[in-house]
Design an enzyme around this catalytic site. Structure first.
Site, PDB file in Angstrom:
ATOM      1  CB  THR A  19       6.559  -8.766 -11.650  1.00  0.00           C
ATOM      2  OG1 THR A  19       5.171  -9.091 -11.859  1.00  0.00           O
ATOM      3  CG2 THR A  19       7.395 -10.024 -11.817  1.00  0.00           C
ATOM      4  CG  LEU A  22       4.018  -3.229  -1.899  1.00  0.00           C
ATOM      5  CD1 LEU A  22       4.273  -1.858  -1.290  1.00  0.00           C
ATOM      6  CD2 LEU A  22       2.866  -3.926  -1.175  1.00  0.00           C
ATOM      7  CE  LYS A 149      -3.331   1.814   2.882  1.00  0.00           C
ATOM      8  NZ  LYS A 149      -4.200   2.425   1.885  1.00  0.00           N
ATOM      9  CG  ASP A 178      -1.311   0.627   8.786  1.00  0.00           C
ATOM     10  OD1 ASP A 178      -0.461   1.340   8.204  1.00  0.00           O
ATOM     11  OD2 ASP A 178      -2.382   1.089   9.213  1.00  0.00           O
ATOM     12  CG  HIS A 179       3.308   1.764   5.147  1.00  0.00           C
ATOM     13  ND1 HIS A 179       2.124   1.805   4.434  1.00  0.00           N
ATOM     14  CD2 HIS A 179       3.763   3.029   5.182  1.00  0.00           C
ATOM     15  CE1 HIS A 179       1.887   3.035   4.057  1.00  0.00           C
ATOM     16  NE2 HIS A 179       2.857   3.810   4.491  1.00  0.00           N
ATOM     17  CE  LYS A 183       5.414   6.218   7.964  1.00  0.00           C
ATOM     18  NZ  LYS A 183       6.566   6.349   7.065  1.00  0.00           N
ATOM     19  CG  HIS A 241      -2.258   4.587   6.884  1.00  0.00           C
ATOM     20  ND1 HIS A 241      -1.795   3.291   6.994  1.00  0.00           N
ATOM     21  CD2 HIS A 241      -2.130   4.897   5.568  1.00  0.00           C
ATOM     22  CE1 HIS A 241      -1.423   2.846   5.807  1.00  0.00           C
ATOM     23  NE2 HIS A 241      -1.615   3.801   4.929  1.00  0.00           N
TER      24      HIS A 241
END
Length: 484
Positions: A19, A22, A149, A178-179, A183, A241
């Site tokens: 909930t 993120l 993270k 690590d988004h 990409k 990042h």
């Protein structure tokens, strides 16, 4: 161009913190988009788990609202949303106690499928959740856990977190997300480097003058002031990042596109990083402006010394990159939102066109907002009057070059969650990689604290502190203009 959707095995994905912000903004909308793409098997389930008292139907309504707000315009009125809601379950659980766990066991019982547990919670709860998953025998030989993270705030805490997870899970089951690595353009960076004869022979200090990595944000700390003031730009952005981008741009070619082969090469880069001298780092903190408070007002601490901006010059002591500087910068409340890697090649040794002109080839990889790759080349300016040279871009904006598939690419979280289900760890950090990054970062932060460094103020909506410009000027270089 026809999109190829690679199927995955049937799974149960349990989102601890189901909930939370993120989950609401990224995880659940991302899963819905994968559902719309036909990538979720018929008997796959998504199970929200949190402390909030909520029925399954109430959770389905909660998820529907999140998708309408953050789903990226995916259709919600053709029955697709209702079909996705039918895959949802909810369990009220206490991560630090035993409440709710018997209900979780009952829900999962008898299903021999991939079990993925997403720890979208504070790192302090990672160990408790790992322990309880084993205590209640909720794991199988296809279990994976995903951890967000910050993975520690220094080397000591990162080692402790790794040790607590290792008590119950093998490294092959742990996915440190690590988004940025999800990409499209970040992955294309590897394709450009290792899939083209044109670039790889030039990818070294003999031909590359320097490399710039920029991650600029227009927003301030917003509602994250509490967290951010304990972390700062160094811990929040550089250690993870920017470090990952640096590794991908600098690493040696792996023997194959395999999770451990790729991560072995990234680890070698981190271990080859030189210590950073104090005069090669600039810290900044944004001031108030007409459209928002300054950093100290935002975090409600008039004496805060936490940085919202970092720029640094980094060296790599290995055969490929010795003598080639890497310039990294990231910050909040800057002039534009843009993430870009720029590989600036050296000038020609000799120009046959008379007066020496600074015409350098530059390869720019745009990560956001308009993903694409641009190579600046030198040509003759059209028209009479002699040989006048001009730089022009060879531009591959993905949305233009690849058509409709690139106009709405999968979000980073979509891609990475599906990789978890597949058991592919290539784009996830390994434990030793995280620890090596902290081992390099810690002395920089310790030096600031020992010297009592105060971040340089910079104007909101600017390019950052003037000292960052001077840092490159000492090397007779300039920051590339970051364009939206």
């Amino acid at each position: 161009m026809v999109s190829r959707v690679i199927p995955v095995d049937t799974f149960d994905l349990v989102i601890f913190g189901g909930t939370g912000d993120l989950a609401r903004r990224k995880i659940l909308p991302g899963l819905f988009r994968r559902f719309c793409a036909g990538q979720m098997p018929e008997d796959a389930r998504v199970i929200g788990a949190a402390r909030a008292e909520m029925s399954a139907d109430e959770y389905r309504s909660f998820v529907a609202d999140a998708i309408r707000e953050f789903g990226g315009g995916k259709s919600c009125d053709d029955g697709t949303l209702e079909a996705f809601q039918a895959r949802l379950e909810y369990v009220t659980v206490d991560a630090m106690g035993d409440d709710g766990w018997p209900e979780m066991v009952k829900l999962m019982d008898g299903r021999d499928v991939v079990r993925a547990y997403y720890f979208s919670v504070a790192p302090s709860l990672f160990g408790d959740l790992a322990s309880r998953l084993h205590k209640w025998e909720l794991t199988n030989d296809q279990t994976r856990i995903v951890v967000e993270k910050p993975f520690g705030r220094d080397l000591v805490t990162a080692k402790a977190l790794n040790a607590s997870l290792a008590e119950h899970f093998d490294e092959s089951q742990i996915y440190r997300i690590d988004h940025y690595l999800g990409k499209e353009t970040v992955q294309n960076l590897m394709a450009v480097r290792f899939g083209n004869m044109l670039f790889e022979p030039l990818w070294n200090s003999q031909y590359v003058d320097h490399i710039q990595i920029t991650v600029a944000e227009t927003v301030g700390v917003g509602g994250r002031g509490d967290y951010y003031d304990r972390s700062g730009a160094m811990r929040d952005m550089v250690q993870n990042h920017l470090m990952q981008l640096l590794c991908l741009i600098a690493m040696e070619p792996p023997s194959k596109f395999d999770p451990d082969a790729v991560r072995d090469e990234k680890l070698k880069v981190i271990r080859a990083l030189d210590p950073v001298a104090p005069h090669h780092v600039v810290r900044g903190q944004y001031d108030a402006s007409g459209d928002g408070p300054g950093y100290r007002e935002a975090v409600e601490d008039p004496r805060s010394r936490t940085e919202s901006y970092v720029a640094m010059k980094v060296g790599i002591s290995n055969w490929r990159w010795a003598g080639t500087p890497f310039y990294l910068r990231t910050g909040k409340r800057l002039v534009t939102r843009s993430s870009e890697i720029s590989v600036v090649f050296k000038e020609l040794n000799h120009s046959i066109f008379g007066e020496k002109q600074d015409h350098r080839n530059t390869l720019s990889i745009r990560l956001q907002p308009n993903e694409g790759i641009t190579l600046n080349v030198t040509i003759k300016e059209p028209g009479p009057g002699g040989m006048r040279l001009v730089d022009v871009p060879l531009d591959m904006t993905f949305a233009e070059a690849l058509g409709e598939d690139a106009e709405d690419p999968p979000d980073a979280y979509e891609r990475l969650i599906m990789d978890v289900i597949r058991g592919n760890q290539t784009l996830f950090m390994r434990g030793d990689e995280v620890e090596a990054a902290w081992a390099w970062t810690d002395p920089i932060i310790a030096g600031w604290e020992a010297r009592g460094d105060v971040p340089k103020p910079y104007e909101s909506g600017s390019s950052g502190p003037g000292d960052a410009v001077q840092m490159l000027a000492r090397d007779t270089r300039v920051w590339r203009e970051v364009k939206p």
